[in-house]
Design an enzyme around this catalytic site. Structure first.
Site, PDB file in Angstrom:
ATOM      1  N   SER A   1       0.844  -1.290   0.053  1.00 29.79           N
ATOM      2  CA  SER A   1      -0.146   0.080   0.097  1.00 29.79           C
ATOM      3  C   SER A   1       0.763   1.252   0.115  1.00 29.79           C
ATOM      4  O   SER A   1       0.191   2.385  -0.434  1.00 29.79           O
ATOM      5  CB  SER A   1      -0.948   0.091   1.121  1.00 29.79           C
ATOM      6  OG  SER A   1      -2.038  -0.748   0.877  1.00 29.79           O
TER       7      SER A   1
ATOM      8  N   LYS B   1       0.614   3.395  -3.002  1.00 28.77           N
ATOM      9  CA  LYS B   1      -0.466   4.062  -3.235  1.00 28.77           C
ATOM     10  C   LYS B   1      -0.080   5.549  -3.191  1.00 28.77           C
ATOM     11  O   LYS B   1      -0.745   6.600  -3.908  1.00 28.77           O
ATOM     12  CB  LYS B   1      -1.782   3.885  -1.994  1.00 28.77           C
ATOM     13  CG  LYS B   1      -2.333   2.671  -2.181  1.00 28.77           C
ATOM     14  CD  LYS B   1      -3.395   2.305  -1.022  1.00 28.77           C
ATOM     15  CE  LYS B   1      -3.727   0.925  -1.102  1.00 28.77           C
ATOM     16  NZ  LYS B   1      -4.583   0.645   0.192  1.00 28.77           N
TER      17      LYS B   1
ATOM     18  N   TYR C   1      -2.343  -2.872 -10.897  1.00 32.41           N
ATOM     19  CA  TYR C   1      -2.288  -2.624  -9.293  1.00 32.41           C
ATOM     20  C   TYR C   1      -1.500  -3.753  -8.707  1.00 32.41           C
ATOM     21  O   TYR C   1      -0.797  -3.475  -7.828  1.00 32.41           O
ATOM     22  CB  TYR C   1      -3.709  -2.703  -8.921  1.00 32.41           C
ATOM     23  CG  TYR C   1      -4.000  -2.419  -7.346  1.00 32.41           C
ATOM     24  CD1 TYR C   1      -3.881  -0.881  -6.848  1.00 32.41           C
ATOM     25  CD2 TYR C   1      -4.269  -3.287  -6.368  1.00 32.41           C
ATOM     26  CE1 TYR C   1      -4.017  -0.648  -5.527  1.00 32.41           C
ATOM     27  CE2 TYR C   1      -4.622  -2.827  -5.136  1.00 32.41           C
ATOM     28  CZ  TYR C   1      -4.373  -1.773  -4.853  1.00 32.41           C
ATOM     29  OH  TYR C   1      -4.521  -1.481  -3.375  1.00 32.41           O
TER      30      TYR C   1
ATOM     31  N   TYR D   1      -4.154   3.371   7.960  1.00 35.01           N
ATOM     32  CA  TYR D   1      -5.386   2.604   7.841  1.00 35.01           C
ATOM     33  C   TYR D   1      -6.275   3.111   8.894  1.00 35.01           C
ATOM     34  O   TYR D   1      -6.106   4.444   9.199  1.00 35.01           O
ATOM     35  CB  TYR D   1      -5.211   0.843   8.050  1.00 35.01           C
ATOM     36  CG  TYR D   1      -4.195   0.354   6.671  1.00 35.01           C
ATOM     37  CD1 TYR D   1      -4.367   0.550   5.681  1.00 35.01           C
ATOM     38  CD2 TYR D   1      -3.249  -0.458   7.238  1.00 35.01           C
ATOM     39  CE1 TYR D   1      -3.816   0.056   4.422  1.00 35.01           C
ATOM     40  CE2 TYR D   1      -2.401  -1.096   6.235  1.00 35.01           C
ATOM     41  CZ  TYR D   1      -2.604  -0.706   4.961  1.00 35.01           C
ATOM     42  OH  TYR D   1      -1.753  -1.418   3.950  1.00 35.01           O
TER      43      TYR D   1
ATOM     44  N   VAL E   1       1.005  -3.912   3.898  1.00 33.92           N
ATOM     45  CA  VAL E   1       0.888  -5.263   4.574  1.00 33.92           C
ATOM     46  C   VAL E   1       2.057  -6.068   4.241  1.00 33.92           C
ATOM     47  O   VAL E   1       2.063  -7.267   4.969  1.00 33.92           O
ATOM     48  CB  VAL E   1      -0.386  -5.877   3.909  1.00 33.92           C
ATOM     49  CG1 VAL E   1      -1.611  -5.164   4.466  1.00 33.92           C
ATOM     50  CG2 VAL E   1      -0.591  -6.316   2.524  1.00 33.92           C
TER      51      VAL E   1
END
Length: 310
Positions: A66, A69, A194, A246, A264
């Site tokens: 992540s 992102k 992705y 998160y 993660v």
């Protein structure tokens, strides 16, 4: 902010924080990530122009997950500008898990709350300009190469395939957003891109350099190049504070107070404004998807050196 020196302090903090790894577990719902050693913990702190201090196994490779992102948001904003990007994805934190579909079902219009949750990140990746998956991925990697001065960084095909083979929930998010006009392209092509962006492989030093460029107004200190516009780094740092960890972001802001983004794989990237870039890897995760030992290490670091921005 006190000056760092490469001394026993950092090694001692790593050893102390590593004890907390036993309270977490690796992300085995992605089979390739489940092979990581949960007791691993390492950190690199980059201060610009080759000045880096480190502790633990900093040359061990891991995937961004992540944290990617943040990079794709920068690319999309440079491609399209703020008005277009935020017409498709919101700016608000969420108290829901990063892979939740709940807010998509209840929000009107049905767009993701922010770019740091999976739905929002998929919508952002969908915006990246390119004629093919390879061209789009090449543009993401190109920005990472410019930020780190390391042109050898690429993605791990095995991790990408493992993620694509198990991406059932992300497929659901994509089809829901396609139904509501948030994305228009092929779902399978989007998921292919992705999962590859999430599988981009770095070490702690690379990660600390990424954090440093974001922290220091988008400029690579080694080349002097402005690789990300200043106003975009400010947007990114704000999202890192409000959404980067998160649904632990609020507590993390109070306890640590450093703009950060987790993945993660167990990675955490920190960007101390006008200061340090921090790269941490500790694959044992808590139930919200953040590195247990990594968060403890950052908390100790922030407390000892007074790093909170608040």
């Amino acid at each position: 902010m006190e000056d760092f020196s490469f001394n026993e302090d950092l090694n001692e903090m790593v050893l102390e924080a590593k004890k907390y790894s036993k309270y977490g577990s690796v992300a085995d719902y992605i089979p390739a990530l489940g092979e990581a050693n949960p007791e691993t913990l390492s950190i690199a702190i980059y201060r610009g122009k080759g000045d880096c201090i480190a502790a633990g196994g900093i040359y061990e490779k891991f995937t961004l997950q992540s944290i990617s992102k943040v990079i794709t948001l920068a690319v999309a904003l440079m491609d399209h500008g703020e008005d277009y990007v935020f017409s498709k994805v919101g700016m608000e934190p969420t108290g829901d898990p990063f892979n939740s579909i709940a807010k998509l079902e209840t929000n009107i219009p049905s767009k993701p709350l922010n770019p740091m949750i999976n739905a929002g990140a998929l919508a952002v990746t969908n915006m990246i300009i390119g004629q093919s998956i390879d061209e789009k991925l090449g543009r993401i990697l190109g920005l990472i190469h410019e930020m780190t001065s390391n042109s050898e960084i690429t993605f791990c095909e095995r991790v990408a395939k493992s993620e694509l083979d198990t991406a059932f929930l992300n497929r659901s998010l994509c089809y829901f957003m396609k139904q509501h006009g948030v994305i228009q392209s092929s779902v399978e092509d989007l998921l292919d891109l992705y999962t590859k962006q999430c599988a981009i492989q770095v070490d702690c030093t690379d990660l600390a350099k990424l954090g440093y460029v974001i922290a220091n107004e988008g400029r690579n200190p080694e080349t002097g190049r402005q690789v990300i516009p200043l106003h975009i780094t400010r947007i990114i740092k704000t999202f890192m504070v409000t959404c980067g960890m998160y649904n632990s972001s609020g507590e993390f802001a109070i306890r640590v107070g450093i703009p950060a983004k987790s993945g993660v794989s167990g990675a955490i990237m920190g960007s101390l404004p006008h200061g340090l870039g921090i790269g941490i890897y500790g694959p044992a995760l808590d139930d919200r998807g953040n590195s247990v030992a990594g968060m403890k290490l950052l908390e100790s670091l922030s407390s000892r050196y007074n790093l909170s921005i608040f």
